[in-house]
Design a protein around this motif. Structure first.
Motif, PDB file in Angstrom:
ATOM      1  N   ILE A 122       0.829  -1.202   0.000  1.00  0.00           N
ATOM      2  CA  ILE A 122       0.000   0.000   0.000  1.00  0.00           C
ATOM      3  C   ILE A 122       0.868   1.259   0.000  1.00  0.00           C
ATOM      4  O   ILE A 122       0.612   2.219  -0.733  1.00  0.00           O
ATOM      5  CB  ILE A 122      -0.943  -0.006   1.227  1.00  0.00           C
ATOM      6  N   MET A 123       1.909   1.254   0.811  1.00  0.00           N
ATOM      7  CA  MET A 123       2.798   2.414   0.876  1.00  0.00           C
ATOM      8  C   MET A 123       3.545   2.629  -0.438  1.00  0.00           C
ATOM      9  O   MET A 123       3.895   3.756  -0.794  1.00  0.00           O
ATOM     10  CB  MET A 123       3.797   2.235   2.029  1.00  0.00           C
ATOM     11  N   PHE A 124       3.746   1.544  -1.176  1.00  0.00           N
ATOM     12  CA  PHE A 124       4.490   1.644  -2.431  1.00  0.00           C
ATOM     13  C   PHE A 124       3.611   2.161  -3.577  1.00  0.00           C
ATOM     14  O   PHE A 124       4.066   2.948  -4.405  1.00  0.00           O
ATOM     15  CB  PHE A 124       5.068   0.272  -2.795  1.00  0.00           C
ATOM     16  N   VAL A 125       2.350   1.736  -3.628  1.00  0.00           N
ATOM     17  CA  VAL A 125       1.497   2.062  -4.782  1.00  0.00           C
ATOM     18  C   VAL A 125       0.619   3.288  -4.560  1.00  0.00           C
ATOM     19  O   VAL A 125       0.103   3.863  -5.523  1.00  0.00           O
ATOM     20  CB  VAL A 125       0.593   0.865  -5.155  1.00  0.00           C
ATOM     21  N   SER A 126       0.404   3.677  -3.301  1.00  0.00           N
ATOM     22  CA  SER A 126      -0.518   4.772  -3.028  1.00  0.00           C
ATOM     23  C   SER A 126       0.197   6.118  -2.953  1.00  0.00           C
ATOM     24  O   SER A 126       1.316   6.212  -2.427  1.00  0.00           O
ATOM     25  CB  SER A 126      -1.268   4.516  -1.716  1.00  0.00           C
ATOM     26  N   LEU A 154      -0.757   6.914   4.091  1.00  0.00           N
ATOM     27  CA  LEU A 154      -1.273   7.014   5.453  1.00  0.00           C
ATOM     28  C   LEU A 154      -2.794   7.084   5.461  1.00  0.00           C
ATOM     29  O   LEU A 154      -3.453   6.489   6.326  1.00  0.00           O
ATOM     30  CB  LEU A 154      -0.679   8.231   6.154  1.00  0.00           C
ATOM     31  N   ASN A 155      -3.350   7.805   4.513  1.00  0.00           N
ATOM     32  CA  ASN A 155      -4.807   7.882   4.407  1.00  0.00           C
ATOM     33  C   ASN A 155      -5.396   6.511   4.056  1.00  0.00           C
ATOM     34  O   ASN A 155      -6.411   6.092   4.636  1.00  0.00           O
ATOM     35  CB  ASN A 155      -5.196   8.904   3.335  1.00  0.00           C
ATOM     36  N   GLY A 198     -11.125   1.833   9.310  1.00  0.00           N
ATOM     37  CA  GLY A 198     -12.412   2.100   8.674  1.00  0.00           C
ATOM     38  C   GLY A 198     -13.570   1.259   9.183  1.00  0.00           C
ATOM     39  O   GLY A 198     -14.657   1.784   9.447  1.00  0.00           O
ATOM     40  N   PRO A 199     -13.377  -0.055   9.372  1.00  0.00           N
ATOM     41  CA  PRO A 199     -14.499  -0.896   9.800  1.00  0.00           C
ATOM     42  C   PRO A 199     -15.056  -0.572  11.181  1.00  0.00           C
ATOM     43  O   PRO A 199     -16.169  -1.001  11.504  1.00  0.00           O
ATOM     44  CB  PRO A 199     -13.897  -2.308   9.773  1.00  0.00           C
ATOM     45  N   ILE A 200     -14.329   0.162  12.019  1.00  0.00           N
ATOM     46  CA  ILE A 200     -14.832   0.450  13.369  1.00  0.00           C
ATOM     47  C   ILE A 200     -15.134   1.932  13.572  1.00  0.00           C
ATOM     48  O   ILE A 200     -15.486   2.339  14.683  1.00  0.00           O
ATOM     49  CB  ILE A 200     -13.827  -0.015  14.450  1.00  0.00           C
ATOM     50  N   LEU A 201     -15.021   2.730  12.511  1.00  0.00           N
ATOM     51  CA  LEU A 201     -15.256   4.164  12.662  1.00  0.00           C
ATOM     52  C   LEU A 201     -16.740   4.499  12.784  1.00  0.00           C
ATOM     53  O   LEU A 201     -17.103   5.498  13.413  1.00  0.00           O
ATOM     54  CB  LEU A 201     -14.642   4.929  11.490  1.00  0.00           C
ATOM     55  N   SER A 259     -10.788   1.226  -0.752  1.00  0.00           N
ATOM     56  CA  SER A 259     -10.876   1.418  -2.204  1.00  0.00           C
ATOM     57  C   SER A 259     -11.779   2.594  -2.567  1.00  0.00           C
ATOM     58  O   SER A 259     -11.592   3.225  -3.608  1.00  0.00           O
ATOM     59  CB  SER A 259     -11.395   0.138  -2.867  1.00  0.00           C
ATOM     60  N   ARG A 260     -12.761   2.884  -1.702  1.00  0.00           N
ATOM     61  CA  ARG A 260     -13.669   4.008  -1.958  1.00  0.00           C
ATOM     62  C   ARG A 260     -13.133   5.335  -1.441  1.00  0.00           C
ATOM     63  O   ARG A 260     -13.547   6.390  -1.900  1.00  0.00           O
ATOM     64  CB  ARG A 260     -15.046   3.715  -1.320  1.00  0.00           C
ATOM     65  N   ARG A 261     -12.199   5.270  -0.483  1.00  0.00           N
ATOM     66  CA  ARG A 261     -11.692   6.489   0.137  1.00  0.00           C
ATOM     67  C   ARG A 261     -10.270   6.841  -0.276  1.00  0.00           C
ATOM     68  O   ARG A 261      -9.748   7.888   0.103  1.00  0.00           O
ATOM     69  CB  ARG A 261     -11.719   6.321   1.665  1.00  0.00           C
ATOM     70  N   SER A 262      -9.624   5.944  -1.040  1.00  0.00           N
ATOM     71  CA  SER A 262      -8.240   6.195  -1.440  1.00  0.00           C
ATOM     72  C   SER A 262      -8.009   5.647  -2.842  1.00  0.00           C
ATOM     73  O   SER A 262      -8.953   5.282  -3.542  1.00  0.00           O
ATOM     74  CB  SER A 262      -7.277   5.545  -0.441  1.00  0.00           C
ATOM     75  N   ASP A 263      -6.748   5.586  -3.243  1.00  0.00           N
ATOM     76  CA  ASP A 263      -6.395   5.152  -4.595  1.00  0.00           C
ATOM     77  C   ASP A 263      -5.871   3.716  -4.622  1.00  0.00           C
ATOM     78  O   ASP A 263      -5.169   3.322  -5.552  1.00  0.00           O
ATOM     79  CB  ASP A 263      -5.346   6.097  -5.189  1.00  0.00           C
ATOM     80  N   VAL A 264      -6.186   2.929  -3.609  1.00  0.00           N
ATOM     81  CA  VAL A 264      -5.718   1.539  -3.535  1.00  0.00           C
ATOM     82  C   VAL A 264      -6.880   0.596  -3.822  1.00  0.00           C
ATOM     83  O   VAL A 264      -7.966   0.750  -3.262  1.00  0.00           O
ATOM     84  CB  VAL A 264      -5.118   1.230  -2.147  1.00  0.00           C
ATOM     85  N   ALA A 265      -6.646  -0.385  -4.684  1.00  0.00           N
ATOM     86  CA  ALA A 265      -7.690  -1.345  -5.052  1.00  0.00           C
ATOM     87  C   ALA A 265      -7.941  -2.336  -3.919  1.00  0.00           C
ATOM     88  O   ALA A 265      -7.028  -2.641  -3.138  1.00  0.00           O
ATOM     89  CB  ALA A 265      -7.289  -2.103  -6.318  1.00  0.00           C
ATOM     90  N   PRO A 266      -9.170  -2.844  -3.811  1.00  0.00           N
ATOM     91  CA  PRO A 266      -9.493  -3.782  -2.717  1.00  0.00           C
ATOM     92  C   PRO A 266      -8.856  -5.155  -2.872  1.00  0.00           C
ATOM     93  O   PRO A 266      -8.903  -5.963  -1.949  1.00  0.00           O
ATOM     94  CB  PRO A 266     -11.022  -3.884  -2.793  1.00  0.00           C
ATOM     95  N   GLU A 267      -8.264  -5.441  -4.026  1.00  0.00           N
ATOM     96  CA  GLU A 267      -7.650  -6.763  -4.250  1.00  0.00           C
ATOM     97  C   GLU A 267      -6.464  -7.026  -3.341  1.00  0.00           C
ATOM     98  O   GLU A 267      -5.909  -8.131  -3.339  1.00  0.00           O
ATOM     99  CB  GLU A 267      -7.211  -6.904  -5.704  1.00  0.00           C
ATOM    100  N   VAL A 268      -6.069  -6.013  -2.545  1.00  0.00           N
ATOM    101  CA  VAL A 268      -4.963  -6.220  -1.606  1.00  0.00           C
ATOM    102  C   VAL A 268      -5.302  -7.340  -0.625  1.00  0.00           C
ATOM    103  O   VAL A 268      -4.414  -8.062  -0.150  1.00  0.00           O
ATOM    104  CB  VAL A 268      -4.642  -4.896  -0.854  1.00  0.00           C
ATOM    105  N   VAL A 269      -6.594  -7.539  -0.354  1.00  0.00           N
ATOM    106  CA  VAL A 269      -7.004  -8.617   0.548  1.00  0.00           C
ATOM    107  C   VAL A 269      -6.670  -9.975  -0.052  1.00  0.00           C
ATOM    108  O   VAL A 269      -6.313 -10.916   0.671  1.00  0.00           O
ATOM    109  CB  VAL A 269      -8.517  -8.519   0.845  1.00  0.00           C
TER     110      VAL A 269
END
Length: 362
Positions: A36-40, A44-45, A53-56, A315-325
């Protein structure tokens, strides 16, 4: 003293397996975070939304609990079958047919509230059993590979269900391929306002307890575990290996079918699955994380659900795809499946324990 030595060795084995799972999860998360740090452009966001995010909000946490329910059923189903060393992939098709069976009862049969949902879920369990028992019978009677036969059966289940949906259950006024609307008497009530968390979560908890008791407190569960550990030993001990294999697939299929029924009646107002839902395959990952032990399945399901919801929010709040999972899942499976992973550390633990006991005896 010999019994104490045996008990101590078993304790070390259990502790090592837990440690190995934790290390595998840690390594996979570390790789994902570095990626994430490499592609985004704003790592940090992205990390904030992925990890927190899941507990906010209550809605986001509700999404985690919603996803936990089918993942728990999938994990329980695979745990029972893998305890017997039967890699029956038909849990995926059983999940689909379980939802279909529940929809047939919900739409086609009128019953009082409460009873309607229970009967629909039991029908889903029966549909799941019918599919999962086929690879078991083929394995016992003709030594057919259960992996191949079960994978092919998943597609038969999908197209059979699609036919039933389109030609027998479909509502022509729906505007899309879906059944008629489920009556309220068949639906599982929402228990947390402004979320989709429904009564199915209590059904899942009950099934976790019952599955654990079945595997570890009954003679049938003992037979399943012994057969999975050493089929020849089970045979010479007087255990009916063939019937035990079939029993494990019956229980696994029932759990998968029940999971599909619970998911459909709790999360949908119509049956609209036109593809396999994926929860049966997810059950393999859950079972691996839980070491095929039902009491750890909810924790593994919560972990995977948390990751997936976090990735979706990210994936909705940043530029990283959800496929990281998917990367995290793959690394965890590879590391845990690798028998030699941390094997040196395990050997050191055994040697250290043996030396300590020798000193105590001296």
């Amino acid at each position: 003293m010999k019994n104490k030595q045996s008990y101590s060795s078993k304790t070390i084995e259990n502790r090592f397996e837990i440690f190995r799972v934790i290390v595998a999860i840690g390594i996979s998360l570390l790789v994902a975070l570095l990626l994430i740090m490499f592609v985004s452009k704003q790592p940090l966001n992205a990390l904030k939304w992925f990890l927190a995010g899941p507990i906010l909000t209550m809605r986001n946490f509700g999404n985690v609990l919603e996803l936990c329910i089918p993942l728990t059923f999938g994990g329980l189903s695979m745990a029972v079958m893998l305890q017997c060393s039967q890699f029956n992939m038909a849990a995926e098709g059983s999940f689909f047919l379980g939802g279909l069976g529940a929809a047939i009862i919900a739409v086609g049969v009128k019953m009082p509230s409460g009873i309607h949902a229970i009967v629909a879920i039991l029908a889903g369990a029966l549909f799941g059993v019918v599919l999962c028992i086929i690879p078991a019978i083929l394995k016992v009677k003709w030594k057919a590979n259960e992996v191949v036969s079960s994978l092919m059966l998943n597609y038969i289940a999908l197209f059979f269900g699609s036919y039933i949906l389109q030609y027998m259950l479909m509502d022509p006024d729906a505007g899309y391929i879906a059944s008629h609307t489920f009556p309220n008497s068949a639906r599982l009530a929402v228990i947390i306002p402004r979320t989709g968390v429904h009564m199915g979560i209590f059904i899942a908890i009950i099934m976790v307890i019952l599955t654990y008791l079945f595997l570890y407190r009954t003679k049938w569960g003992y037979a399943i575990r012994i057969t999975g550990q050493n089929e020849n030993f089970a045979k010479y001990s007087g255990i009916g290996v063939g019937s035990t294999i079939i029993l494990s697939q019956v229980v696994g299929g029932a759990l998968a079918g029940m999971g599909g029924a619970t998911q459909v009646l709790g999360m949908y107002t119509r049956f609209s699955w036109v593809s396999l839902p994926g929860y049966g395959f997810d059950g393999i990952i859950i079972s691996i994380l839980a070491k095929n032990n039902p009491k750890f399945v909810p924790l593994a399901a919560f972990f995977l659900a948390y990751l997936r919801v976090g990735a979706d929010i990210m994936s909705r709040r940043s530029d990283v795809a959800p496929e990281v999972v998917s990367i995290i899942q793959a690394i965890i499976v590879v590391l845990i499946a690798g028998k030699m992973f941390l094997d040196t550390y395990k050997h050191k633990m055994i040697v250290k324990n043996s030396q300590r006991q020798v000193k105590e005896e001296a």
